[in-house]
Design a protein around this motif. Structure first.
Motif, PDB file in Angstrom:
ATOM      1  N   ARG A  47       1.009  -1.052  -0.073  1.00  0.00           N
ATOM      2  CA  ARG A  47       0.525   0.157   0.292  1.00  0.00           C
ATOM      3  C   ARG A  47       0.657   1.159  -0.213  1.00  0.00           C
ATOM      4  NH1 ARG A  47      -3.270  -3.447  -1.489  1.00  0.00           N
ATOM      5  NH2 ARG A  47      -4.740  -3.792  -0.022  1.00  0.00           N
ATOM      6  N   ARG A  62      -7.210   5.719   6.878  1.00  0.00           N
ATOM      7  CA  ARG A  62      -9.131   5.456   6.712  1.00  0.00           C
ATOM      8  C   ARG A  62      -8.571   4.192   5.497  1.00  0.00           C
ATOM      9  NH1 ARG A  62      -8.690  10.918   5.191  1.00  0.00           N
ATOM     10  NH2 ARG A  62      -8.077  10.423   2.795  1.00  0.00           N
ATOM     11  N   GLN A  63      -7.397   4.033   4.833  1.00  0.00           N
ATOM     12  CA  GLN A  63      -7.864   2.972   3.774  1.00  0.00           C
ATOM     13  C   GLN A  63      -8.041   1.319   4.741  1.00  0.00           C
ATOM     14  OE1 GLN A  63      -4.637   1.888   1.438  1.00  0.00           O
ATOM     15  NE2 GLN A  63      -5.895   1.115   0.121  1.00  0.00           N
ATOM     16  N   ARG A  66     -10.604   1.528   7.118  1.00  0.00           N
ATOM     17  CA  ARG A  66     -12.059   1.005   5.943  1.00  0.00           C
ATOM     18  C   ARG A  66     -11.734  -0.585   6.101  1.00  0.00           C
ATOM     19  NH1 ARG A  66     -11.491   3.621   1.984  1.00  0.00           N
ATOM     20  NH2 ARG A  66     -12.336   6.126   2.843  1.00  0.00           N
ATOM     21  N   HIS A  67     -10.807  -1.093   5.762  1.00  0.00           N
ATOM     22  CA  HIS A  67     -10.817  -2.565   4.914  1.00  0.00           C
ATOM     23  C   HIS A  67     -10.208  -3.483   6.004  1.00  0.00           C
ATOM     24  CE1 HIS A  67     -11.806  -0.737   1.021  1.00  0.00           C
ATOM     25  NE2 HIS A  67     -11.220  -0.266   1.667  1.00  0.00           N
ATOM     26  N   GLU A  68      -9.494  -3.289   6.963  1.00  0.00           N
ATOM     27  CA  GLU A  68      -9.323  -4.451   8.021  1.00  0.00           C
ATOM     28  C   GLU A  68      -9.890  -4.021   9.258  1.00  0.00           C
ATOM     29  OE1 GLU A  68      -6.948  -6.285   7.287  1.00  0.00           O
ATOM     30  OE2 GLU A  68      -6.627  -5.090   5.723  1.00  0.00           O
ATOM     31  N   ARG A  69     -10.872  -6.321   9.763  1.00  0.00           N
ATOM     32  CA  ARG A  69     -11.126  -5.476  11.059  1.00  0.00           C
ATOM     33  C   ARG A  69     -10.290  -5.806  12.155  1.00  0.00           C
ATOM     34  NH1 ARG A  69     -12.013 -11.286  11.909  1.00  0.00           N
ATOM     35  NH2 ARG A  69     -11.132 -12.075  10.049  1.00  0.00           N
TER      36      ARG A  69
END
Length: 112
Positions: A47, A62-63, A66-69
């Motif tokens: 990333r 933010r990414q 938003r995408h990782e638990r």
């Protein structure tokens, strides 16, 4: 490269999901492919992140959120040295922003 890559390699060997935060898309992709090949762990994700840019740090955080638990381990390993004096677009001295402010902001944004 260096310590960060070796830490990622060892964590990948332990079957961890790895997010490689890299300034260069090409170098990040190459490192991810090398780590995947060496470990058999497909969960190595490159990333983009430039810790010298607070906007990049905020976008990366933010990414991740938003995408990782969950996030179990954060290794802040970015650093530069010996650069000529430069100021970031945000008006910060480049070395201070990259080595201190960016990692500090990233850590604080990712705290749950």
């Amino acid at each position: 490269a260096g310590i960060g890559k070796h830490v990622a390699l060892e964590l990948a060997r332990r079957n961890a999901r790895i997010i490689l935060a890299c300034r260069s898309r090409e170098r990040g992709q190459a490192a991810a492919e090398e780590i995947r090949a060496a470990t058999g762990n497909a969960a190595v994700l490159p990333r983009l992140l430039d810790t010298g840019s607070l906007a990049s740090v905020r976008a990366f955080a933010r990414q991740v959120l938003r995408h990782e638990r969950r996030l179990d381990v954060l290794v802040n390993n970015a650093a530069v040295t010996g650069l000529p004096f430069a100021v970031t677009p945000e008006g910060l001295e480049q070395t201070f922003a990259t080595n201190y402010l960016g990692p500090f902001l990233l850590t604080n944004l990712l705290l749950g």
